[in-house]
Design a protein around this motif. Structure first.
Motif, PDB file in Angstrom:
ATOM      1  N   TYR A  89      -3.256  -6.683   1.549  1.00 25.44           N
ATOM      2  CA  TYR A  89      -2.953  -6.136   2.868  1.00 25.44           C
ATOM      3  C   TYR A  89      -2.870  -4.611   2.776  1.00 25.44           C
ATOM      4  N   ALA A  90      -3.629  -3.922   3.628  1.00 24.03           N
ATOM      5  CA  ALA A  90      -3.641  -2.462   3.604  1.00 24.03           C
ATOM      6  C   ALA A  90      -3.972  -1.945   5.003  1.00 24.03           C
ATOM      7  N   ASP A  91      -3.966  -0.624   5.134  1.00 26.18           N
ATOM      8  CA  ASP A  91      -4.359   0.051   6.370  1.00 26.18           C
ATOM      9  C   ASP A  91      -5.449   1.067   6.035  1.00 26.18           C
ATOM     10  N   MET A  92      -6.282   1.354   7.010  1.00 20.35           N
ATOM     11  CA  MET A  92      -7.285   2.391   6.819  1.00 20.35           C
ATOM     12  C   MET A  92      -7.418   3.188   8.110  1.00 20.35           C
ATOM     13  N   ARG A  93      -7.808   4.431   7.967  1.00 19.53           N
ATOM     14  CA  ARG A  93      -8.042   5.303   9.106  1.00 19.53           C
ATOM     15  C   ARG A  93      -9.548   5.477   9.260  1.00 19.53           C
ATOM     16  N   VAL A  94     -10.035   5.187  10.457  1.00 19.31           N
ATOM     17  CA  VAL A  94     -11.468   5.169  10.691  1.00 19.31           C
ATOM     18  C   VAL A  94     -11.798   5.984  11.930  1.00 19.31           C
ATOM     19  N   GLN A  95     -12.947   6.632  11.891  1.00 17.57           N
ATOM     20  CA  GLN A  95     -13.406   7.431  13.029  1.00 17.57           C
ATOM     21  C   GLN A  95     -13.964   6.508  14.109  1.00 17.57           C
ATOM     22  N   THR A  96     -13.390   6.580  15.311  1.00 19.85           N
ATOM     23  CA  THR A  96     -13.855   5.791  16.447  1.00 19.85           C
ATOM     24  C   THR A  96     -14.255   6.732  17.572  1.00 19.85           C
ATOM     25  N   SER A  97     -14.748   6.156  18.646  1.00 18.02           N
ATOM     26  CA  SER A  97     -15.119   6.966  19.803  1.00 18.02           C
ATOM     27  C   SER A  97     -13.911   7.580  20.493  1.00 18.02           C
ATOM     28  N   GLN A  98     -12.709   7.070  20.210  1.00 17.99           N
ATOM     29  CA  GLN A  98     -11.473   7.631  20.764  1.00 17.99           C
ATOM     30  C   GLN A  98     -10.729   8.483  19.747  1.00 17.99           C
ATOM     31  N   GLY A  99     -11.386   8.855  18.665  1.00 16.80           N
ATOM     32  CA  GLY A  99     -10.744   9.648  17.629  1.00 16.80           C
ATOM     33  C   GLY A  99     -10.476   8.816  16.395  1.00 16.80           C
ATOM     34  N   VAL A 100      -9.694   9.373  15.468  1.00 20.68           N
ATOM     35  CA  VAL A 100      -9.369   8.664  14.239  1.00 20.68           C
ATOM     36  C   VAL A 100      -8.254   7.654  14.532  1.00 20.68           C
ATOM     37  N   ARG A 101      -8.503   6.385  14.235  1.00 15.58           N
ATOM     38  CA  ARG A 101      -7.541   5.311  14.515  1.00 15.58           C
ATOM     39  C   ARG A 101      -7.176   4.599  13.216  1.00 15.58           C
ATOM     40  N   THR A 102      -5.935   4.144  13.159  1.00  7.63           N
ATOM     41  CA  THR A 102      -5.473   3.352  12.017  1.00  7.63           C
ATOM     42  C   THR A 102      -5.626   1.871  12.336  1.00  7.63           C
ATOM     43  N   THR A 103      -6.271   1.137  11.458  1.00  3.98           N
ATOM     44  CA  THR A 103      -6.492  -0.294  11.654  1.00  3.98           C
ATOM     45  C   THR A 103      -6.004  -1.057  10.429  1.00  3.98           C
ATOM     46  N   SER A 104      -5.731  -2.323  10.638  1.00  7.02           N
ATOM     47  CA  SER A 104      -5.339  -3.175   9.516  1.00  7.02           C
ATOM     48  C   SER A 104      -6.567  -3.582   8.722  1.00  7.02           C
ATOM     49  N   LEU A 105      -6.412  -3.649   7.422  1.00 10.62           N
ATOM     50  CA  LEU A 105      -7.521  -3.966   6.513  1.00 10.62           C
ATOM     51  C   LEU A 105      -7.071  -5.019   5.525  1.00 10.62           C
ATOM     52  N   SER A 106      -7.898  -6.022   5.319  1.00 13.80           N
ATOM     53  CA  SER A 106      -7.606  -7.086   4.359  1.00 13.80           C
ATOM     54  C   SER A 106      -8.708  -7.118   3.309  1.00 13.80           C
ATOM     55  N   GLY A 107      -8.299  -7.006   2.051  1.00 19.32           N
ATOM     56  CA  GLY A 107      -9.241  -7.183   0.959  1.00 19.32           C
ATOM     57  C   GLY A 107      -9.279  -8.637   0.546  1.00 19.32           C
ATOM     58  N   VAL A 108     -10.436  -9.265   0.619  1.00  9.88           N
ATOM     59  CA  VAL A 108     -10.556 -10.694   0.351  1.00  9.88           C
ATOM     60  C   VAL A 108     -11.801 -10.946  -0.488  1.00  9.88           C
ATOM     61  N   ASP A 109     -11.940 -12.192  -0.939  1.00 13.60           N
ATOM     62  CA  ASP A 109     -13.120 -12.644  -1.661  1.00 13.60           C
ATOM     63  C   ASP A 109     -13.977 -13.505  -0.729  1.00 13.60           C
ATOM     64  N   PRO A 110     -15.239 -13.778  -1.080  1.00 18.17           N
ATOM     65  CA  PRO A 110     -16.134 -14.514  -0.174  1.00 18.17           C
ATOM     66  C   PRO A 110     -15.596 -15.858   0.309  1.00 18.17           C
ATOM     67  N   SER A 111     -14.848 -16.593  -0.540  1.00 19.41           N
ATOM     68  CA  SER A 111     -14.359 -17.920  -0.149  1.00 19.41           C
ATOM     69  C   SER A 111     -13.311 -17.870   0.946  1.00 19.41           C
ATOM     70  N   PHE A 112     -12.787 -16.704   1.236  1.00 22.12           N
ATOM     71  CA  PHE A 112     -11.740 -16.585   2.251  1.00 22.12           C
ATOM     72  C   PHE A 112     -12.225 -17.096   3.603  1.00 22.12           C
ATOM     73  N   ALA A 113     -13.487 -16.833   3.937  1.00 25.38           N
ATOM     74  CA  ALA A 113     -14.032 -17.260   5.232  1.00 25.38           C
ATOM     75  C   ALA A 113     -14.029 -18.770   5.359  1.00 25.38           C
ATOM     76  N   THR A 114     -14.381 -19.473   4.298  1.00 28.57           N
ATOM     77  CA  THR A 114     -14.380 -20.937   4.330  1.00 28.57           C
ATOM     78  C   THR A 114     -12.967 -21.479   4.463  1.00 28.57           C
ATOM     79  N   MET A 115     -12.033 -20.865   3.758  1.00 25.58           N
ATOM     80  CA  MET A 115     -10.657 -21.351   3.752  1.00 25.58           C
ATOM     81  C   MET A 115      -9.972 -21.135   5.086  1.00 25.58           C
ATOM     82  N   TYR A 116     -10.377 -20.103   5.827  1.00 22.53           N
ATOM     83  CA  TYR A 116      -9.741 -19.772   7.097  1.00 22.53           C
ATOM     84  C   TYR A 116     -10.682 -19.898   8.289  1.00 22.53           C
ATOM     85  N   ARG A 117     -11.769 -20.617   8.116  1.00 25.43           N
ATOM     86  CA  ARG A 117     -12.709 -20.922   9.197  1.00 25.43           C
ATOM     87  C   ARG A 117     -13.173 -19.655   9.934  1.00 25.43           C
TER      88      ARG A 117
END
Length: 421
Positions: free
Chosen positions: A119-147
């Protein structure tokens, strides 16, 4: 077997002769079975939608979470109460070493679906300026496990673990805020925790479908190893917050105890292993919902049976002379009983087959499946087989119940009185 088949053929012939008399009752039975099968089938699919919606947040049945508790310290205070404190993962064990240790124990148990989650946060450039968003580092199987399924592009792959430009899978709100960049080619800019001096380019490779349950905030997923390239994140913030494994429900308790025991004796401190998912059967509202469906089905079935009983009684009264002639030619009471009963059973089975077919066609219609997708159903399941079986069995049961009373009356008809009538 020959006698049984002959009774069915005879019953079908009588139905053709008296079709005008029993048509309305059969329509009632067909509608009753249609309503019963539709309610059960739609209820089963709605339960699947609820289950899948829950699995998006808690994981499939059964996802186990493995968290390192480090060294556990037990202290007894002045009142005699035992307090347990955790120091977190041991300092001398690095994140990579902890990953290798946990994955080694998981591999020994033959578990294929596994994933880290950071679990982490990242700051990214958007059309409304720099915004902080939530970021999750996962492995490929995560998609299958959480549909998780992507509406555009693709999900994280093993090849994305060490790419120079980190690959992002974002939800719809974040994708809109980024200006809908071209997937796989157009870059977005990530910044450090403060200021804009430290930056890194990333590429959006996939977009999740809109989901009212999670789209209240911007969210992104990235390969776990790719987190090291995000500005402002270092080794201390990119260590796995938890490890996730997906195991069959019947093996969950055994795997849970084996993992906890093996990891705790590995020298990396204590580990907590617990399930993050649960089935809808554990919810009281689902049980009440099931009882409500069963109650409605029984009422519908009884209404259909009452109409058929009345028509069957009238039909027997019209056939008194015929039954008397058959008895005079040697037909036994059992043969008369079985013949009249089978007329009712064959009629209701045919009506039930029509009702079941109509129910399947309705529930699997495109506008119905679209509704279930809107309710969170990711994988549209086949029509519940148990609903089809129950519908046909219910039609047969109605035929037996509706034909039993007229059949008993038919066997008690006296030959002389029947011929004179």
């Amino acid at each position: 077997m020959t006698g049984f088949l002959a009774s069915i053929v005879e019953a079908y012939g009588e139905l053709r002769v008296n079709k005008g008399r029993i048509l309305l009752s059969l329509i009632g039975v067909a509608f009753s079975v249609f309503a019963l099968t539709t309610v059960m089938g739609a209820g089963g699919m709605l339960g699947g939608a609820l289950q899948q919606s829950m699995e998006k947040s808690g994981g499939r049945d059964t996802v186990l979470s493995i968290q390192s508790m480090g060294d556990m310290t037990y202290e007894v205070d002045e009142f005699g109460n035992e307090n347990i404190t955790s120091s977190g993962p041991q300092d001398e064990v690095t994140g990579a070493e902890l990953d290798a240790l946990v994955f080694d124990q998981i591999d020994r148990l033959g578990i294929d679906h596994r994933s880290r989650q950071v679990y982490a946060d990242m700051r990214v450039q958007t059309s409304q300026g720099v915004r902080t968003t939530s970021l999750s580092g996962v492995d490929p199987s995560f998609a299958t496990m959480y549909r998780l399924q992507v509406a555009q592009g693709r999900w994280i792959a093993d090849s994305d673990q060490h790419r120079l430009a980190p690959a992002l899978v974002v939800n719809q709100p974040l994708y809109d805020a980024l200006g809908s960049p071209d997937l796989g080619t157009e870059t977005v800019t990530l910044y450090g925790q403060t200021g804009t001096q430290e930056s890194e380019q990333a590429i959006v490779i996939g977009v999740l479908p809109p989901d009212p349950a999670t789209d209240w905030t911007m969210q992104a997923y990235m390969a776990t190893e790719g987190l090291a390239a995000v500005p402002g994140l270092d080794a201390s913030t990119t260590a796995a917050s938890e490890y996730l494994v997906w195991v069959p429900p019947e093996q969950a308790d055994a795997v849970r105890s084996q993992l906890a025991s093996a990891l705790s004796s590995s020298g990396a401190g204590s580990f907590d292993v617990y399930p993050t998912s649960f089935g809808v059967e554990e919810m009281s509202i689902y049980t009440v919902f099931g009882y409500a469906i069963a109650g409605v089905a029984v009422v519908i079935l009884l209404l259909g049976a009452m109409g058929l009983v009345n028509i069957s009684l009238v039909t027997v009264r019209y056939r008194v002379r015929e039954i008397g002639i058959r008895r005079s030619y040697g037909a036994t009471g059992g043969r008369i009983f079985f013949g009249v009963l089978m007329e009712s059973v064959v009629a209701t089975v045919l009506a039930g087959a029509v009702g079941v077919g109509a129910a399947v066609a309705l529930v699997k219609a495109p506008f119905v499946t679209d509704f279930f997708r809107e309710q969170g159903l990711v994988d549209i399941p086949p029509f519940p087989v148990d609903a089809v079986v129950v519908g046909l069995l219910a039609a047969t049961a109605v035929g037996v119940l509706a034909g039993a009373l007229p059949a008993i009356i038919a066997t008690r008809i006296k030959v002389i009185d029947a011929i004179r009538s």
